[in-house]
Enzyme design. Structure first.
Site: not given
Length: 389
Positions: A189, A220, A373
């Site tokens: 992750e 990201e 998450d």
């Protein structure tokens, strides 16, 4: 009958306003607008028949557990304490008042924190930045922790994903990828980064060849493409909702250039991309199953966790994803139109499969920290990796 009644009401309202205009032709326009707005029929609240309600029901029908479930899960040692509170109240407590926003790759002061907060909140984007001044950071953390209403939660990618899996699997804590036996699938992750050299090293040398699955958000993804000279890397930032075709191009490039193939020693075969209003799961064909259920499950948990509900409450969420989009801008992609009754769209490109679904965005979120998450963990739980992978 319901349609006729609605038409009758509308006709009566039009007639009433017409009479007012006839009897009082000098009535100010603002007064007429106020009268009309006060008389208009309000839309029915979202329910089972709304797009949100139909999409949630379709998810429930699609989300099925995989034939082969995870028995044991190893998680890393990344863990911390998350302090959840109002960013505006923290800035006020620090003696700051929101001004102009500006991105900082490293934070050195309270002023840098204020500018970075305004910059990213104005875009509706999450961000993580390193704070260089240890004492200043400690003072800010202390102030945040002691503010009335501040809440404390378990934090850190590994801890949160491990917490999610703990209800279903045996857990094992590991300190590095090298501690995991060969042949065991590994999920990474990603978190917010600003060091392009480090990102290039992760992509080309250190990490990507050793992991099986990757989870990341729009910040990201774009930074990864910028650091490694991928598609659409000339973009400085996303303009609002990330374009689906551009996201699809970057995901395709990652798996095609850095994923598993006959000529490349890499284990990477799966990427779970999540942004506020939609998710995409991209997989190399032949390695994963049940991805339709997995992407739907990840999107569903985004709505329930943000709203702190056990199931999707259609009145508390909003469908904001693009209703139609192109699947690529690098080549002749196809046009996809989203139907709430069939909320997962699928397309294929040179041995890579894509599964897309909208997110039902919580209108008044209770908790969004750690949401990425939870999304990735839920998607993994419903995923099935083929034994030969």
């Amino acid at each position: 009958m319901a349609l006729w009644r609605g038409s009758a009401y509308a006709g009566f309202l039009a007639l009433a306003v017409g009479c007012v205009l006839l009897l009082e032709p000098q009535l100010p326009g603002s007064a007429l607008r106020s009268l009309w707005s006060s008389l208009q029929l309000s839309p029915a609240p979202p329910g089972p028949g709304s797009p949100e309600g139909r999409l949630a029901a379709a998810w429930d029908a699609l989300i099925v557990r995989p034939a082969r479930r995870w028995r044991r899960v190893a998680v890393g040692v990344n863990a911390c304490v998350d302090v959840v509170l109002s960013g505006v109240k923290l800035l006020e407590a620090l003696g700051r008042s929101p001004g102009n926003g500006k991105d900082h790759t490293i934070l050195h002061s309270r002023n840098d924190l204020e500018e970075a907060f305004v910059h990213f909140m104005g875009k509706g984007a999450a961000a993580e930045r390193f704070f260089s001044d240890k004492e200043a950071f400690h003072d800010i953390a202390q102030t945040a922790s002691e503010l009335p209403g501040a809440q404390h939660y378990v934090g850190g990618n590994a801890a949160l994903i491990g917490q999610k899996f703990a209800a279903y699997s045996d857990l094992k804590v590991v300190s590095s990828i090298s501690d995991i036996p060969a042949g065991i699938p590994v999920h990474l992750e990603l978190a917010s980064m600003t060091n392009k050299e480090l990102m290039r090293s992760i992509v080309h040398q250190q990490v990507f060849p050793a992991v099986t699955s990757l989870g990341l958000n729009e910040q990201e993804l774009l930074f990864l493409s910028q650091a490694a000279s991928g598609p659409h890397s000339s973009l400085s930032s996303w303009n609002g909702i990330p374009d689906v075709g551009m996201v699809s191009d970057i995901l395709f490039w990652i798996l095609k250039e850095h994923g598993r193939s006959k000529s490349r020693a890499s284990d990477l075969t799966r990427i779970h991309f999540h942004t506020l209003v939609y998710h995409i799961l991209a997989t190399v064909d032949g390695h994963w199953a049940n991805q339709l259920a997995a992407v739907a499950a990840g999107a569903r948990v985004a709505g329930t966790q943000a709203c702190a509900t056990d199931t999707i409450d259609a009145s508390r969420v909003s469908l904001r994803a693009p209703r139609e989009f192109m699947t690529s801008h690098s080549e002749a992609g196809s046009r996809i139109v989203i139907n709430p009754n069939e909320p997962v769209a699928e397309w294929h490109r040179e041995g890579i499969s894509f599964h897309f679904t909208p997110v039902l965005v919580c209108k008044d979120p209770i908790r969004t920290v750690g949401l990425g998450d939870a999304i990735s963990a839920e998607g993994l739980f419903y995923s099935e990796v083929h034994p030969h992978s």
